[in-house]
Design a protein around this motif. Structure first.
Motif, short mmCIF file in Angstrom:
data_model
loop_
_atom_site.label_atom_id
_atom_site.label_comp_id
_atom_site.label_asym_id
_atom_site.label_seq_id
_atom_site.Cartn_x
_atom_site.Cartn_y
_atom_site.Cartn_z
N GLU A 78 0.82 -1.22 0.00
CA GLU A 78 0.00 0.00 0.00
C GLU A 78 0.85 1.26 0.00
O GLU A 78 0.44 2.30 -0.50
CB GLU A 78 -0.97 -0.01 1.19
N ARG A 81 2.40 1.31 -3.79
CA ARG A 81 1.44 1.68 -4.84
C ARG A 81 0.72 2.98 -4.53
O ARG A 81 -0.09 3.43 -5.30
CB ARG A 81 0.40 0.57 -4.99
N ARG A 82 0.99 3.52 -3.38
CA ARG A 82 0.41 4.79 -2.95
C ARG A 82 -1.11 4.74 -2.80
O ARG A 82 -1.78 5.77 -2.85
CB ARG A 82 0.82 5.92 -3.92
N THR A 83 -1.65 3.54 -2.61
CA THR A 83 -3.08 3.45 -2.32
C THR A 83 -3.37 4.05 -0.94
O THR A 83 -4.51 4.38 -0.63
CB THR A 83 -3.56 2.00 -2.34
N LEU A 84 -2.31 4.15 -0.14
CA LEU A 84 -2.48 4.70 1.21
C LEU A 84 -2.78 6.20 1.22
O LEU A 84 -3.37 6.71 2.16
CB LEU A 84 -1.18 4.48 2.00
N TYR A 85 -2.36 6.90 0.16
CA TYR A 85 -2.53 8.35 0.15
C TYR A 85 -3.98 8.73 0.37
O TYR A 85 -4.29 9.58 1.21
CB TYR A 85 -2.06 8.93 -1.19
N SER A 86 -4.86 8.13 -0.43
CA SER A 86 -6.25 8.53 -0.30
C SER A 86 -6.85 8.01 1.01
O SER A 86 -7.63 8.68 1.65
CB SER A 86 -7.07 8.05 -1.50
N LEU A 87 -6.43 6.80 1.40
CA LEU A 87 -6.99 6.23 2.63
C LEU A 87 -6.61 7.06 3.86
O LEU A 87 -7.45 7.41 4.69
CB LEU A 87 -6.52 4.79 2.81
N LEU A 88 -5.32 7.39 3.97
CA LEU A 88 -4.87 8.09 5.18
C LEU A 88 -5.22 9.58 5.17
O LEU A 88 -5.05 10.26 6.18
CB LEU A 88 -3.35 7.90 5.37
N LEU A 258 5.63 8.61 4.21
CA LEU A 258 5.27 7.75 3.09
C LEU A 258 6.03 8.19 1.86
O LEU A 258 6.30 9.35 1.67
CB LEU A 258 3.76 7.81 2.84
N LYS A 259 6.37 7.21 1.04
CA LYS A 259 7.20 7.47 -0.13
C LYS A 259 6.56 8.48 -1.08
O LYS A 259 5.37 8.45 -1.30
CB LYS A 259 7.39 6.15 -0.88
#
Ligand SMILES: Nc1ncnc2c1ncn2[C@@H]1O[C@H](COP(=O)(O)OP(=O)(O)O)[C@@H](O)[C@H]1O
Ligand SMILES: [Mg+2]
Lengths: 259, 319
Positions: A78, A81-88, A258-259
């Motif tokens: 996560e 793939r940067r899926t965390l950006y929107s989640l966090l 985060l990256k």
């Protein structure tokens, strides 16, 4: 208690299902069918022992492979793939994400193990046509396997909070093996008669997980009763160990850029 | 006592560079900025200026080396702040095993909407970003432009008071860009604050109440698009057509652009009336007179040129 980890967990479970993780059950089923047919032909009297031994070992192994290989990617993927950006950016705390991912994989492992248990029971019924009282031990042994998986998953998740999947896999396997031989490590230190070494191995013994008490496969296969006190003890041990590991994971992950 | 929508003070971010992480590189340098409620605020700068870094800092995805920021009066460390904001990441990427509807449902659950409300909202917002027909398609099959649209939908799904958009027009075709512009204007009409980054100046000039210009991590200026570039005129532009058999007066010859009978000249403001007088005398037909103002593009090029960072690409007129 926050509902957020639950929301994350359900999605993690859904990801595993959509990634066809449960397909491993086909291999397990084939293994059980093959074993049941073979054992029925060649042996007299030890069918049960063989099937229970094989079935429980396979449940443990399949679970371990899943726990490690999915576990090390849980957080890393996560982030990558940067899926965390929107989640966090939503009102989700970092620890809630960690606990949610963990619970999601645990749920996946539990469902997978439940299906494998069904397979084992079916194979057992096929070779011996009946259940015995002592078969209850099989379910306790499986419960212990799940506790072990809960610990391994927690390590895999912890390592994946700060290292690549490759390294995390190595670390987790290392931890697991060390945990299996935890008693031997301590004994080795004590036999060496060197106080310094003894202190180190004793320290390791207390830090490392100890999987010694989690293996009841042999007892289950031979129809030995497993004391209830052991169930309580192992449960408590696993809960505490997992809690500490998740706490550490949350702490590490919360501090990360985060990256 | 209304606090500003966004209050950034002294925000600084260093990144380690080099394999051994010895050196630090300053990607954002002491940014101080306020955005008022209800504004459309453009965050401008060429690639690598530090726009994404700023947004990630505000979202709590990375942590500042120093400085603080508050959103609607709440510190950015406060997770409650995230209830009131929406965020579109740069080049968004989402769980590709989910369909558009499932993704929005996942996010809507986080905000605690009931099943009925989720269904209703998801349908409404997919419609709003033009994805109503793609609701049931897995995101792995989405194009870049479609992902951008899902990204906008998830950023505004919960009616946030402030919407942060990182390069919202990128990856979209001309029609898509216009739709996004309309969405941004709608958000403002609904009383929301929009903070968006872009390296495309025309988008900002068209939409923004105010803009900030960032270059190499440093703030260069803040103000209305018309203020940030000096309003002082570059001069006047006159378009005229010569009558049959008319020759271009000698004194214009060296500064006029001639296309057939059509001519264009630029003159300093002070010379405007004398020149028009002269054109009238030679019976030229004046087509238009307009003021030449520096655009944000000029401003940008000026800055980039001064800093001698030719490597920074500036996309202009990408329409
Ligand atoms: N994770 C990172 N590690 C190191 N440097 C980074 C990282 N992210 C961004 N940078 C650097 O910070 C600067 C600003 O980048 P960014 O904020 O992405 O610019 P923009 O969004 O304005 O194009 C760039 O020089 C970029 O190379
Ligand atoms: Mg950017």
């Amino acid at each position: 208690m926050s509902a957020m980890p639950g929301v994350v967990a359900i999605n993690t479970f859904r990801e595993a299902v959509r990634d066809r993780v449960l397909y491993n059950l086909i291999f397990f089923a084939l293994l059980m069918i093959g074993a049941a047919i073979l054992v029925g032909q060649i042996s007299v009297g030890i069918e049960r022992i063989v099937i229970i031994n094989l079935g429980l070992s396979a449940i443990s192994l399949f679970g371990l492979v899943m726990a490690i290989f999915i576990g090390v990617g849980l957080v890393y993927k996560e982030m990558e793939r940067r899926t965390l950006y929107s989640l966090l950016s939503k009102p989700v705390k970092r620890w809630e994400f960690i606990v949610g991912k963990y619970a999601g994989l645990l749920l996946t492992l539990a469902v997978n193990t439940a299906f494998m248990t069904l397979g084992l029971v079916a194979a057992l019924l096929y070779v011996s046509h009946h259940f015995q009282r002592s078969d209850g031990s099989i379910f306790i042994a499986i419960y212990f396997i799940l506790l072990e998986l809960a610990l391994v998953t927690a390590f895999a998740l912890f390592f994946s909070c700060f290292s690549s999947p490759m390294l995390s896999t190595l670390f987790t396997i290392g931890f697991y093996i060390a945990g299996v031989f935890a008693n031997d490590i301590r004994n080795f230190g004590e036999l060496a008669h060197k106080p310094a070494l003894g202190a180190v191995t004793r320290g390791l013994y207390y830090i490392l997980p100890n999987f010694h008490n989690f293996n009841s496969i042999a007892a289950a296969a031979h129809g030995d009763a497993i004391p209830l006190s052991l169930v309580g003890q192992n449960t408590l041990y696993a809960v505490l160990y997992v809690a500490v590991t998740l706490l550490a994971s949350s702490a590490v992950f919360s501090g990360r850029n985060l990256k | 006592m209304t606090s500003p929508a966004i209050e950034i003070s002294g925000l600084t971010k260093d990144y380690p560079v080099g394999f051994w992480r010895k050196r630090m590189r300053r990607s954002l340098d002491n940014l101080t900025l306020q955005v008022e409620e209800g504004e459309i605020f453009g965050f401008l700068g060429p690639n690598g200026a530090g726009k994404t870094t700023t947004l990630k800092l505000l979202m709590g995805l990375i942590y500042p080396t120093s400085g603080t920021a508050r959103v609607r009066g709440r510190s950015i460390d406060d997770v409650a702040m995230h209830r009131e904001i929406g965020y579109l990441p740069e080049q968004p990427y989402f769980y590709d095993y989910l369909t558009a509807r499932e993704l929005l449902d996942y996010f809507a659950r986080i905000f605690g909407f009931s099943a009925k409300e989720r269904g209703e909202r998801i349908a409404r917002f997919l419609e709003r970003v033009g994805l109503a027909d793609a609701a049931g398609i897995q995101l792995r099959k989405f194009s870049k432009g479609m992902l951008q649209r899902v990204g906008i939908a998830q950023a505004i799904l919960h009616d946030p008071r402030i919407v942060f958009l990182d390069e919202p027009m990128s990856g979209l075709d001309p029609l898509g860009r216009r739709e996004v512009r309309d969405i941004i204007l709608d958000l403002k009409r609904e009383g929301r604050t929009v903070f968006f980054s872009t390296h495309i100046l025309s988008d900002a000039e068209m939409l923004c109440d105010r803009v900030a210009v960032l270059l190499n991590g440093k703030l260069q200026g803040v103000g209305a698009p018309g203020d940030i570039v000096s309003m002082e005129l570059h001069g006047m532009e006159i378009l005229f057509e010569l009558g049959d058999g008319q020759a271009l007066p000698r004194r214009f010859a060296d500064r006029a652009t001639v296309t057939g009978r059509r001519c264009r000249i630029e003159v300093p403001e002070a010379e405007l009336y004398p020149v028009i007088e002269e054109l009238r005398r030679c019976e030229a037909r004046i087509l238009s007179v307009s003021a030449l103002r520096p655009t944000l593009e000029d401003y940008f090029f000026g800055l980039v040129g001064r800093e001698k960072t030719a490597s920074h690409g500036v996309e202009v007129n990408a329409r």
